[in-house]
Design a protein around this motif. Sequence first.
Motif, PDB file in Angstrom:
ATOM      1  N   GLU A  34       1.194  -1.325  -0.155  1.00  0.00           N
ATOM      2  CA  GLU A  34      -0.511  -0.152   0.018  1.00  0.00           C
ATOM      3  C   GLU A  34       1.031   0.865  -0.488  1.00  0.00           C
ATOM      4  N   THR A  35       2.098   0.992   1.052  1.00  0.00           N
ATOM      5  CA  THR A  35       2.740   2.958   1.235  1.00  0.00           C
ATOM      6  C   THR A  35       3.682   2.346  -0.453  1.00  0.00           C
ATOM      7  N   LEU A  36       3.761   1.700  -0.982  1.00  0.00           N
ATOM      8  CA  LEU A  36       5.000   1.915  -2.342  1.00  0.00           C
ATOM      9  C   LEU A  36       3.394   2.492  -3.456  1.00  0.00           C
ATOM     10  N   ARG A  37       2.451   1.895  -3.519  1.00  0.00           N
ATOM     11  CA  ARG A  37       1.218   1.986  -3.688  1.00  0.00           C
ATOM     12  C   ARG A  37       0.820   3.756  -3.696  1.00  0.00           C
ATOM     13  N   GLU A  38       0.816   4.454  -2.975  1.00  0.00           N
ATOM     14  CA  GLU A  38       0.800   5.883  -3.101  1.00  0.00           C
ATOM     15  C   GLU A  38       1.655   6.423  -3.450  1.00  0.00           C
ATOM     16  N   LYS A  39       3.289   6.525  -2.758  1.00  0.00           N
ATOM     17  CA  LYS A  39       4.286   6.711  -3.614  1.00  0.00           C
ATOM     18  C   LYS A  39       4.368   6.601  -5.005  1.00  0.00           C
ATOM     19  N   ILE A  40       3.919   5.702  -6.348  1.00  0.00           N
ATOM     20  CA  ILE A  40       3.214   5.815  -7.083  1.00  0.00           C
ATOM     21  C   ILE A  40       2.326   5.936  -8.183  1.00  0.00           C
ATOM     22  N   PHE A  53      -6.492  -0.865  -9.663  1.00  0.00           N
ATOM     23  CA  PHE A  53      -5.700  -0.921  -9.993  1.00  0.00           C
ATOM     24  C   PHE A  53      -4.685  -2.312  -9.425  1.00  0.00           C
ATOM     25  N   LYS A  54      -5.332  -3.591  -9.790  1.00  0.00           N
ATOM     26  CA  LYS A  54      -4.975  -4.571  -9.440  1.00  0.00           C
ATOM     27  C   LYS A  54      -3.369  -5.637  -9.331  1.00  0.00           C
ATOM     28  N   SER A  55      -2.499  -4.929 -10.894  1.00  0.00           N
ATOM     29  CA  SER A  55      -2.259  -5.380 -11.569  1.00  0.00           C
ATOM     30  C   SER A  55      -1.134  -4.652 -11.813  1.00  0.00           C
ATOM     31  N   ILE A  56       0.409  -4.842 -11.938  1.00  0.00           N
ATOM     32  CA  ILE A  56       0.796  -3.864 -12.780  1.00  0.00           C
ATOM     33  C   ILE A  56       1.930  -4.437 -13.495  1.00  0.00           C
ATOM     34  N   GLY A  57       2.722  -3.836 -14.649  1.00  0.00           N
ATOM     35  CA  GLY A  57       3.947  -4.965 -15.272  1.00  0.00           C
ATOM     36  C   GLY A  57       5.159  -3.499 -15.158  1.00  0.00           C
ATOM     37  N   ILE A  58       6.343  -4.498 -15.019  1.00  0.00           N
ATOM     38  CA  ILE A  58       7.010  -3.167 -15.382  1.00  0.00           C
ATOM     39  C   ILE A  58       8.032  -3.955 -15.945  1.00  0.00           C
ATOM     40  N   VAL A  59       9.133  -2.726 -17.423  1.00  0.00           N
ATOM     41  CA  VAL A  59      10.065  -2.965 -18.137  1.00  0.00           C
ATOM     42  C   VAL A  59      10.904  -2.198 -17.629  1.00  0.00           C
ATOM     43  N   THR A  72      11.904   4.105 -17.901  1.00  0.00           N
ATOM     44  CA  THR A  72      11.490   2.773 -16.995  1.00  0.00           C
ATOM     45  C   THR A  72       9.623   2.494 -16.914  1.00  0.00           C
ATOM     46  N   VAL A  73       8.914   1.939 -17.034  1.00  0.00           N
ATOM     47  CA  VAL A  73       7.316   1.951 -17.710  1.00  0.00           C
ATOM     48  C   VAL A  73       6.919   0.880 -16.296  1.00  0.00           C
ATOM     49  N   ILE A  74       5.644   0.982 -15.803  1.00  0.00           N
ATOM     50  CA  ILE A  74       4.843   0.627 -15.179  1.00  0.00           C
ATOM     51  C   ILE A  74       3.352   1.052 -16.077  1.00  0.00           C
ATOM     52  N   PHE A  75       3.084  -0.635 -16.594  1.00  0.00           N
ATOM     53  CA  PHE A  75       1.819  -0.385 -16.790  1.00  0.00           C
ATOM     54  C   PHE A  75       0.775  -0.777 -15.857  1.00  0.00           C
ATOM     55  N   ALA A  76      -0.215  -0.175 -15.545  1.00  0.00           N
ATOM     56  CA  ALA A  76      -1.234  -1.005 -13.990  1.00  0.00           C
ATOM     57  C   ALA A  76      -2.470  -1.225 -15.375  1.00  0.00           C
ATOM     58  N   GLY A 116      14.255  -2.406  -8.569  1.00  0.00           N
ATOM     59  CA  GLY A 116      14.048  -2.015  -7.284  1.00  0.00           C
ATOM     60  C   GLY A 116      12.490  -2.411  -7.288  1.00  0.00           C
ATOM     61  N   MET A 117      12.111  -1.727  -8.513  1.00  0.00           N
ATOM     62  CA  MET A 117       9.771  -2.090  -7.913  1.00  0.00           C
ATOM     63  C   MET A 117       9.755  -2.940  -6.866  1.00  0.00           C
ATOM     64  N   ILE A 118      10.776  -4.050  -7.718  1.00  0.00           N
ATOM     65  CA  ILE A 118       9.896  -5.619  -7.372  1.00  0.00           C
ATOM     66  C   ILE A 118      11.150  -5.880  -5.735  1.00  0.00           C
ATOM     67  N   MET A 119      11.410  -5.593  -5.957  1.00  0.00           N
ATOM     68  CA  MET A 119      12.005  -5.790  -3.839  1.00  0.00           C
ATOM     69  C   MET A 119      11.434  -5.055  -3.216  1.00  0.00           C
ATOM     70  N   ALA A 120      11.106  -3.842  -3.295  1.00  0.00           N
ATOM     71  CA  ALA A 120      10.885  -2.687  -2.878  1.00  0.00           C
ATOM     72  C   ALA A 120       9.279  -3.375  -1.896  1.00  0.00           C
ATOM     73  N   ASP A 121       8.474  -3.315  -3.849  1.00  0.00           N
ATOM     74  CA  ASP A 121       7.128  -4.798  -3.097  1.00  0.00           C
ATOM     75  C   ASP A 121       7.396  -5.043  -1.666  1.00  0.00           C
ATOM     76  N   VAL A 122       8.476  -6.438  -2.190  1.00  0.00           N
ATOM     77  CA  VAL A 122       8.610  -7.294  -1.624  1.00  0.00           C
ATOM     78  C   VAL A 122       9.358  -6.722  -0.573  1.00  0.00           C
TER      79      VAL A 122
END
Lengths: 206, 206, 206
Positions: free
Chosen positions: B2-8, B14-20, B62-66, C134-140
């Motif tokens: 949840e904290t991470l969710r706020e940060k971004i 959105f239940k899921s994210i994909g990162i590249v 860095t790209v994060i899809f939600a 880093g994002m995955i590490m943060a989430d974990v």
Amino acid sequence: DETLREKIQLEQRFKSIGIVSARTGGGTHAMAADTAVKATNTEIALIELCRDTKGGAGHGITVIFASEDVMDSRRAVEIMLEELQGCFGNVYTCDAGHVEVHYTARASYALNQSFDAPLGKAFGITVGAPAAVGMIMADVAMKTANVEMNKFASSTHGTCFTNEIIITFSGDADAVKQSLVAAREAGLSVLRGMGQNPIPMGEPTW
Amino acid sequence: DETLREKIQLEQRFKSIGIVSARTGGGTHAMAADTAVKATNTEIALIELCRDTKGGAGHGITVIFASEDVMDSRRAVEIMLEELQGCFGNVYTCDAGHVEVHYTARASYALNQSFDAPLGKAFGITVGAPAAVGMIMADVAMKTANVEMNKFASSTHGTCFTNEIIITFSGDADAVKQSLVAAREAGLSVLRGMGQNPIPMGEPTW
Amino acid sequence: DETLREKIQLEQRFKSIGIVSARTGGGTHAMAADTAVKATNTEIALIELCRDTKGGAGHGITVIFASEDVMDSRRAVEIMLEELQGCFGNVYTCDAGHVEVHYTARASYALNQSFDAPLGKAFGITVGAPAAVGMIMADVAMKTANVEMNKFASSTHGTCFTNEIIITFSGDADAVKQSLVAAREAGLSVLRGMGQNPIPMGEPTW
């Protein structure tokens, strides 16, 4: 193009521009650009340092000269490139970092815009990388002679996040020169004390 | 988390994210991300360029899809990776720098967030490094056809301190394409004039 | 020098400073500096990360210790250098990027200034590059145990444009350690999943 002209805030009276970019030697190129702007009927339309990766710990740079007459911009670019070799005389590099000192008897617009030089005064720049080297050079320069500090730049203030500490100062020609010579010696000693052999990129003339 | 969710600033739905992430080819990856976001039921949660060192003078990204459904984020990542090869077709590199042009017939959210693209319009990007190359490409692009500039980025404004000048523009599909082709030619000529041989990183299809 | 003293806002009572710069391992050096400041009668006069190029995707750093007595600054530098080897134990690097975790049972001024650590509490840092790691590490890390996030830094916020995502957190010693171990494992798996073999730069002791 007109939109581009607005973006770099180039006045209408300038009909021509000359551009030089470099991936290394930000300070060195600023010195050469300053000589070029003094010697020609041009102005500095843009001068920007960048965090390039070819320069190791240091900056790259872009300079745009502007002139009403196309010949002037062209001449400014030529002079800048001619001056470069001399300006690299006091840039010493090694694997661990680098030490640079730069001197001009009379600073002009390029140094004013990029390094806060007061116009028309004797002016010096010290650069040391990694930043600890630059800090020691700065301290020695300020203690050696009666000079006034114009800029202090470290990794997060006034540089492009480089691992450098840079100061610039002005004063009497003799004082500025004396401070630069002492700072150069101090910076080179630190790097040599780390077992390094800093090599000048040109022919030092002082 | 949840904290991470706020940060971004990710919305609860959105239940899921994909990162590249990529260490090179910032613009190229933004193009591929844009295709992916158009083809799937995802949004761009975060798109950030960075000053990586693998790309020489250029950006990483860095790209994060939600998405609400996990399948959509996964599909977006897959499509992005499939698209990449094609997007590298107009990225030319050499020791001295690089020239990139990118085209899409219809820009979407990834390009909107990262390069100020107007949604749904034909859109182009020109990138040249070192910055002087990008400046010449920008000038040629704007003069070649009737396009509107959306973004102008140089070393200290709008880039991560890279040694690049980047512009983006939109307009009729034909005009955008024409400007890109001319800018690519201009940028490649400058690099070739420096004795360099810029090599495309993919198969240019136009 | 007095001008220099003002520039780094060093109080008059400090008669001496000690400086350490590094071209790689920003977080690691901050940890070692923290141990040094706890063990000596010094304060942190300046701590700045930078976007060096030797560290691949990561940061360099500069730390300046200040003390009233010259012996204290000297001692702080010595302790920092002695501590470094241990701090590198949980820094894993490979061609694709790197994974770092750092732990202290009681954070002090160096970590407070550079990574927002609450003074005196158990504190951890996770760093992953490229940023997706880093994002995955943060989430974990945040999901593994009951810790409080103190800082979230990505390429364009809170880093020097590096291709990293960094978080810092505090809490009970056990919780912090547990989160770090899980985050390290998650980060290393991603890099290994890319066919990489991340090598620790020191001897991991936990």
